[in-house]
Design a protein around this motif. Structure first.
Motif, PDB file in Angstrom:
ATOM      1  N   HIS A   1      -5.626   5.920   2.497  1.00 27.95           N
ATOM      2  CA  HIS A   1      -4.441   5.276   3.053  1.00 27.95           C
ATOM      3  C   HIS A   1      -3.853   4.253   2.082  1.00 27.95           C
ATOM      4  O   HIS A   1      -2.623   4.091   2.013  1.00 27.95           O
ATOM      5  CB  HIS A   1      -4.795   4.592   4.377  1.00 27.95           C
ATOM      6  N   LEU A   2      -4.718   3.587   1.337  1.00 25.38           N
ATOM      7  CA  LEU A   2      -4.262   2.562   0.390  1.00 25.38           C
ATOM      8  C   LEU A   2      -3.818   3.147  -0.947  1.00 25.38           C
ATOM      9  O   LEU A   2      -3.169   2.458  -1.740  1.00 25.38           O
ATOM     10  CB  LEU A   2      -5.391   1.550   0.140  1.00 25.38           C
ATOM     11  N   LEU A   3      -4.157   4.403  -1.203  1.00 26.36           N
ATOM     12  CA  LEU A   3      -3.902   5.004  -2.508  1.00 26.36           C
ATOM     13  C   LEU A   3      -2.433   4.945  -2.935  1.00 26.36           C
ATOM     14  O   LEU A   3      -2.147   4.592  -4.089  1.00 26.36           O
ATOM     15  CB  LEU A   3      -4.413   6.445  -2.519  1.00 26.36           C
ATOM     16  N   PRO A   4      -1.458   5.258  -2.074  1.00 21.65           N
ATOM     17  CA  PRO A   4      -0.056   5.155  -2.510  1.00 21.65           C
ATOM     18  C   PRO A   4       0.334   3.743  -2.934  1.00 21.65           C
ATOM     19  O   PRO A   4       1.104   3.564  -3.892  1.00 21.65           O
ATOM     20  CB  PRO A   4       0.736   5.596  -1.273  1.00 21.65           C
ATOM     21  N   TYR A   5      -0.202   2.735  -2.245  1.00 21.19           N
ATOM     22  CA  TYR A   5       0.081   1.353  -2.630  1.00 21.19           C
ATOM     23  C   TYR A   5      -0.545   1.032  -3.981  1.00 21.19           C
ATOM     24  O   TYR A   5       0.055   0.354  -4.820  1.00 21.19           O
ATOM     25  CB  TYR A   5      -0.457   0.390  -1.571  1.00 21.19           C
ATOM     26  N   PHE A   6      -1.772   1.515  -4.191  1.00 21.07           N
ATOM     27  CA  PHE A   6      -2.464   1.292  -5.464  1.00 21.07           C
ATOM     28  C   PHE A   6      -1.673   1.920  -6.609  1.00 21.07           C
ATOM     29  O   PHE A   6      -1.487   1.309  -7.667  1.00 21.07           O
ATOM     30  CB  PHE A   6      -3.868   1.887  -5.397  1.00 21.07           C
ATOM     31  N   LYS A   7      -1.189   3.143  -6.398  1.00 21.12           N
ATOM     32  CA  LYS A   7      -0.414   3.812  -7.435  1.00 21.12           C
ATOM     33  C   LYS A   7       0.878   3.049  -7.732  1.00 21.12           C
ATOM     34  O   LYS A   7       1.312   2.953  -8.881  1.00 21.12           O
ATOM     35  CB  LYS A   7      -0.080   5.239  -7.005  1.00 21.12           C
ATOM     36  N   ARG A   8       1.483   2.503  -6.688  1.00 21.30           N
ATOM     37  CA  ARG A   8       2.750   1.799  -6.846  1.00 21.30           C
ATOM     38  C   ARG A   8       2.571   0.477  -7.583  1.00 21.30           C
ATOM     39  O   ARG A   8       3.368   0.128  -8.456  1.00 21.30           O
ATOM     40  CB  ARG A   8       3.361   1.547  -5.467  1.00 21.30           C
ATOM     41  N   HIS A   9       1.490  -0.236  -7.242  1.00 19.85           N
ATOM     42  CA  HIS A   9       1.283  -1.559  -7.829  1.00 19.85           C
ATOM     43  C   HIS A   9       0.491  -1.502  -9.135  1.00 19.85           C
ATOM     44  O   HIS A   9       0.593  -2.413  -9.965  1.00 19.85           O
ATOM     45  CB  HIS A   9       0.574  -2.475  -6.830  1.00 19.85           C
ATOM     46  N   GLY A  10      -0.334  -0.454  -9.295  1.00 20.48           N
ATOM     47  CA  GLY A  10      -1.104  -0.303 -10.521  1.00 20.48           C
ATOM     48  C   GLY A  10      -2.123  -1.407 -10.752  1.00 20.48           C
ATOM     49  O   GLY A  10      -2.489  -1.693 -11.893  1.00 20.48           O
ATOM     50  N   ALA A  11      -2.563  -2.056  -9.693  1.00 25.51           N
ATOM     51  CA  ALA A  11      -3.534  -3.147  -9.819  1.00 25.51           C
ATOM     52  C   ALA A  11      -4.263  -3.309  -8.494  1.00 25.51           C
ATOM     53  O   ALA A  11      -3.971  -2.615  -7.509  1.00 25.51           O
ATOM     54  CB  ALA A  11      -2.826  -4.445 -10.204  1.00 25.51           C
ATOM     55  N   LYS A  12      -5.205  -4.224  -8.470  1.00 25.38           N
ATOM     56  CA  LYS A  12      -5.928  -4.496  -7.233  1.00 25.38           C
ATOM     57  C   LYS A  12      -4.967  -4.951  -6.146  1.00 25.38           C
ATOM     58  O   LYS A  12      -4.070  -5.755  -6.385  1.00 25.38           O
ATOM     59  CB  LYS A  12      -6.989  -5.571  -7.467  1.00 25.38           C
ATOM     60  N   LEU A  13      -5.176  -4.440  -4.963  1.00 22.70           N
ATOM     61  CA  LEU A  13      -4.353  -4.831  -3.830  1.00 22.70           C
ATOM     62  C   LEU A  13      -4.891  -6.076  -3.149  1.00 22.70           C
ATOM     63  O   LEU A  13      -4.131  -6.838  -2.545  1.00 22.70           O
ATOM     64  CB  LEU A  13      -4.284  -3.691  -2.818  1.00 22.70           C
ATOM     65  N   TYR A  14      -6.213  -6.262  -3.237  1.00 21.78           N
ATOM     66  CA  TYR A  14      -6.868  -7.355  -2.534  1.00 21.78           C
ATOM     67  C   TYR A  14      -7.615  -8.275  -3.496  1.00 21.78           C
ATOM     68  O   TYR A  14      -8.107  -7.829  -4.539  1.00 21.78           O
ATOM     69  CB  TYR A  14      -7.831  -6.802  -1.469  1.00 21.78           C
ATOM     70  N   GLN A  15      -7.705  -9.513  -3.097  1.00 21.88           N
ATOM     71  CA  GLN A  15      -8.453 -10.486  -3.892  1.00 21.88           C
ATOM     72  C   GLN A  15      -9.941 -10.156  -3.900  1.00 21.88           C
ATOM     73  O   GLN A  15     -10.629 -10.339  -4.898  1.00 21.88           O
ATOM     74  CB  GLN A  15      -8.234 -11.892  -3.314  1.00 21.88           C
ATOM     75  N   LYS A  16     -10.407  -9.605  -2.768  1.00 22.95           N
ATOM     76  CA  LYS A  16     -11.844  -9.378  -2.623  1.00 22.95           C
ATOM     77  C   LYS A  16     -12.102  -8.245  -1.639  1.00 22.95           C
ATOM     78  O   LYS A  16     -11.407  -8.117  -0.641  1.00 22.95           O
ATOM     79  CB  LYS A  16     -12.518 -10.668  -2.124  1.00 22.95           C
ATOM     80  N   SER A  17     -13.091  -7.401  -1.948  1.00 21.52           N
ATOM     81  CA  SER A  17     -13.593  -6.401  -1.008  1.00 21.52           C
ATOM     82  C   SER A  17     -14.930  -6.888  -0.469  1.00 21.52           C
ATOM     83  O   SER A  17     -15.801  -7.297  -1.249  1.00 21.52           O
ATOM     84  CB  SER A  17     -13.780  -5.042  -1.696  1.00 21.52           C
ATOM     85  N   VAL A  18     -15.086  -6.850   0.838  1.00 20.34           N
ATOM     86  CA  VAL A  18     -16.278  -7.391   1.490  1.00 20.34           C
ATOM     87  C   VAL A  18     -17.041  -6.251   2.171  1.00 20.34           C
ATOM     88  O   VAL A  18     -16.517  -5.580   3.056  1.00 20.34           O
ATOM     89  CB  VAL A  18     -15.905  -8.460   2.535  1.00 20.34           C
ATOM     90  N   GLY A  19     -18.273  -6.035   1.768  1.00 18.08           N
ATOM     91  CA  GLY A  19     -19.079  -4.983   2.372  1.00 18.08           C
ATOM     92  C   GLY A  19     -20.323  -4.718   1.556  1.00 18.08           C
ATOM     93  O   GLY A  19     -20.530  -5.364   0.518  1.00 18.08           O
ATOM     94  N   PRO A  20     -21.165  -3.822   2.000  1.00 23.80           N
ATOM     95  CA  PRO A  20     -20.970  -2.961   3.172  1.00 23.80           C
ATOM     96  C   PRO A  20     -21.220  -3.684   4.494  1.00 23.80           C
ATOM     97  O   PRO A  20     -22.251  -4.330   4.661  1.00 23.80           O
ATOM     98  CB  PRO A  20     -21.992  -1.844   2.961  1.00 23.80           C
TER      99      PRO A  20
END
Length: 277
Positions: free
Chosen positions: A138-157
């Motif tokens: 779902h985030l892939l089109p945004y990633f392709k458009r921005h060409g960079a990290k979308l979020y400051q941090k990924s939290v998981g698992p």
């Protein structure tokens, strides 16, 4: 003169879709009905977090336990498919499918998924479809458009949908993925939750996690379990269980449709988006 050997017993587990005590109790009731009607001895076992689901799926006495299609497609030693649930509700269209709901805290400023960019993204596990693979797709089109990290941090698992909600309510993440069927069950058994979170996006539909048995489970057992599950919609005694489980019935498992998950994984990896971030 010796008697017949005792009939083999198999274990059942619905951890993936037991996000609330009421749902867990309803699954136990369904497995009791399944054992009675199919003639297959089933023992419902607890296998709660933090125990690994992979250990459950590897059990030699497994008769019926939910497994996500993504790890199923990734593993070389697959258990045997039994049947796939068809959740009730307009989203599912009478088919064994589900989606990922992307949720935020109800009291936050976020009104859209784009509003959460630059914040903290939660995920469940790297071998989860709903909590990782579908999220990334779902985030892939945004990633392709921005060409960079979308979020400051990924939290998981974070592992489970319930823990995703706990992280949202604690303010540890700004947005997190929720298996749509698991969310249905949480809202059915904990209605107050509806005022605590808000869904800002929903992913494309994908084939739903399904019940599996051990790789060497006999054909006869698989056939009896599947045939019984396919009668769920027509069983009057199961109407209360279907209501409590937000469930219409079960369907045969079509493994070919789960190739979708591998395609989504490959699409993301091909452009360097291995992890949702």
């Amino acid at each position: 003169m010796t008697g017949r050997p005792p009939a083999p017993r198999y274990v059942a587990n619905a951890r993936m879709y037991s996000p609330a005590p009421g749902a867990a109790a309803a699954w136990k009731g369904l497995f009791a009905w399944l054992a009675r009607e199919s003639g297959v001895d089933l023992d419902v076992v607890d296998h709660a977090f933090p125990l690994a689901l992979s250990d459950l799926w590897a059990r030699k006495d497994l008769g019926a336990a939910f497994m996500c299609g993504f790890p199923f497609m990734l593993t070389g030693d697959r258990p045997r498919p039994v049947a796939a649930p068809i959740p009730s509700g307009a989203l599912y269209g009478g088919k064994p499918v589900y989606a990922t709901r992307l949720a935020v805290g109800a009291n936050t400023r976020f009104q859209s998924l784009e509003d959460t960019f630059g914040g903290r993204l939660g995920y469940t596990a790297s071998d989860s479809h709903s909590g990782y693979n579908a999220l990334r797709h779902h985030l892939l089109p945004y990633f392709k458009r921005h060409g960079a990290k979308l979020y400051q941090k990924s939290v998981g698992p974070l592992t489970t949908p319930r823990r995703v909600i706990e992280a949202l309510l604690a303010g540890d993440i700004d947005v997190g993925p929720l298996d749509s069927y698991a969310l249905d069950l949480m809202l059915r058994h904990d209605p107050a939750l509806a005022s605590q979170i808000r869904v800002v996006a929903t992913t494309d539909l994908a084939p739903i996690p399904f019940l599996v048995a051990a790789a060497d489970c006999p054909d006869e057992i698989i056939t009896r379990l599947q045939a019984t599950l396919l009668t769920l919609a027509a069983a009057p005694a199961c109407a209360p269980l279907r209501d409590r489980l937000c469930l219409d019935t079960f369907a045969p498992v079509d493994i070919a449709v789960y190739d979708l998950m591998l395609r989504w994984d490959n699409e993301a990896r091909c452009v360097g988006y291995a992890q949702p971030r």
